[in-house]
Design an enzyme around this catalytic site. Sequence first.
Site, PDB file in Angstrom:
ATOM      1  N   ALA A 153      -4.255   7.492  -4.900  1.00 55.26           N
ATOM      2  CA  ALA A 153      -2.864   7.055  -5.075  1.00 55.26           C
ATOM      3  C   ALA A 153      -2.910   5.551  -5.341  1.00 55.26           C
ATOM      4  O   ALA A 153      -2.827   4.737  -4.422  1.00 55.26           O
ATOM      5  CB  ALA A 153      -2.050   7.374  -3.837  1.00 55.26           C
ATOM      6  N   GLY A 157       0.837  -1.206   0.000  1.00 51.84           N
ATOM      7  CA  GLY A 157       0.000   0.000   0.000  1.00 51.84           C
ATOM      8  C   GLY A 157       0.862   1.242   0.000  1.00 51.84           C
ATOM      9  O   GLY A 157       2.048   1.173  -0.324  1.00 51.84           O
ATOM     10  N   ASN A 158       0.277   2.371   0.344  1.00 54.96           N
ATOM     11  CA  ASN A 158       1.050   3.617   0.416  1.00 54.96           C
ATOM     12  C   ASN A 158       0.422   4.536   1.467  1.00 54.96           C
ATOM     13  O   ASN A 158      -0.607   4.206   2.056  1.00 54.96           O
ATOM     14  CB  ASN A 158       1.128   4.284  -0.964  1.00 54.96           C
ATOM     15  CG  ASN A 158      -0.236   4.653  -1.496  1.00 54.96           C
ATOM     16  OD1 ASN A 158      -0.913   5.513  -0.958  1.00 54.96           O
ATOM     17  ND2 ASN A 158      -0.677   3.964  -2.554  1.00 54.96           N
ATOM     18  N   HIS A 159       1.058   5.685   1.684  1.00 54.31           N
ATOM     19  CA  HIS A 159       0.679   6.558   2.797  1.00 54.31           C
ATOM     20  C   HIS A 159      -0.486   7.506   2.508  1.00 54.31           C
ATOM     21  O   HIS A 159      -0.752   8.394   3.302  1.00 54.31           O
ATOM     22  CB  HIS A 159       1.876   7.409   3.221  1.00 54.31           C
ATOM     23  CG  HIS A 159       2.950   6.631   3.912  1.00 54.31           C
ATOM     24  ND1 HIS A 159       2.703   5.873   5.028  1.00 54.31           N
ATOM     25  CD2 HIS A 159       4.265   6.484   3.637  1.00 54.31           C
ATOM     26  CE1 HIS A 159       3.824   5.302   5.426  1.00 54.31           C
ATOM     27  NE2 HIS A 159       4.789   5.650   4.586  1.00 54.31           N
TER      28      HIS A 159
END
Length: 217
Positions: free
Chosen positions: A90, A21-23
């Site tokens: 994102a 995943g990402n922030h």
Amino acid sequence: MRVLITAGPTYEPLDPVRFLGNHSTGKMGYALAEAFAAAGAEVALISGPTHLPDPSSPHILTTRVQTAAEMYAAAADAARLADVWVFAAAVADYRPAEVAAQKIKKSGERLTLELVKNVDIAFELGKTKRPEQFSVGFALETENEQAHALDKLERKKFDLIVLNSLRDAGAGFRHDTNQVTLLEADGRATAFGLKSKTSVALDIVGVVLDRLAARHV
Ligand code: CTP
């Protein structure tokens, strides 16, 4: 007016307990949903996993998804009916080639993951865009910001791209503030100062409504 917004990160599963995943927090996309709804629009908000509650406005229909593939399916459904598209998510560019059915056990000193490319939601939907539809993309860049953003604008058939540079303190991931420059297909560039994501959303909605109004005069 109907608006489609993608928001938040995507989670790409690796096994039943892990993901890539990402922030992304989803704050920018949710703020845009609120701002469009306040301007009188009906909003389809397609959100990856976030800690934010569903917006309470009756004019925002929130659909929760996990992966890029799920986000694409939900967005494609809403895109046909929408006058404005906003791609604020994102999206993970790659996902694990295989999802293990059981938790991957620790073994050797190294573990190599094979990743395969995910669907580019904005690019794929861009191919179906009708002339009266208005598409907004986001670009988070660390170098050659304007050139990279303009390249994305052209490739993904955006009418407008919101550029935020990680070089600007207080902009981007994990901040409540953002500093953006809006770049348009006709070469216009509008730079805004550092402000809350709520104010940035109002600025973006203001410009989109202005450009749509100008098309009808
Ligand atoms: N986007 C998307 N689907 C993807 C990747 C990106 O819809 N699989 C959208 C984003 O929501 C954003 C725009 O495309 O509006 C640009 O995203 P970005 O990650 O900056 O672009 P990429 O094409 O992935 O380029 P890069 O090589 O810089 O990662």
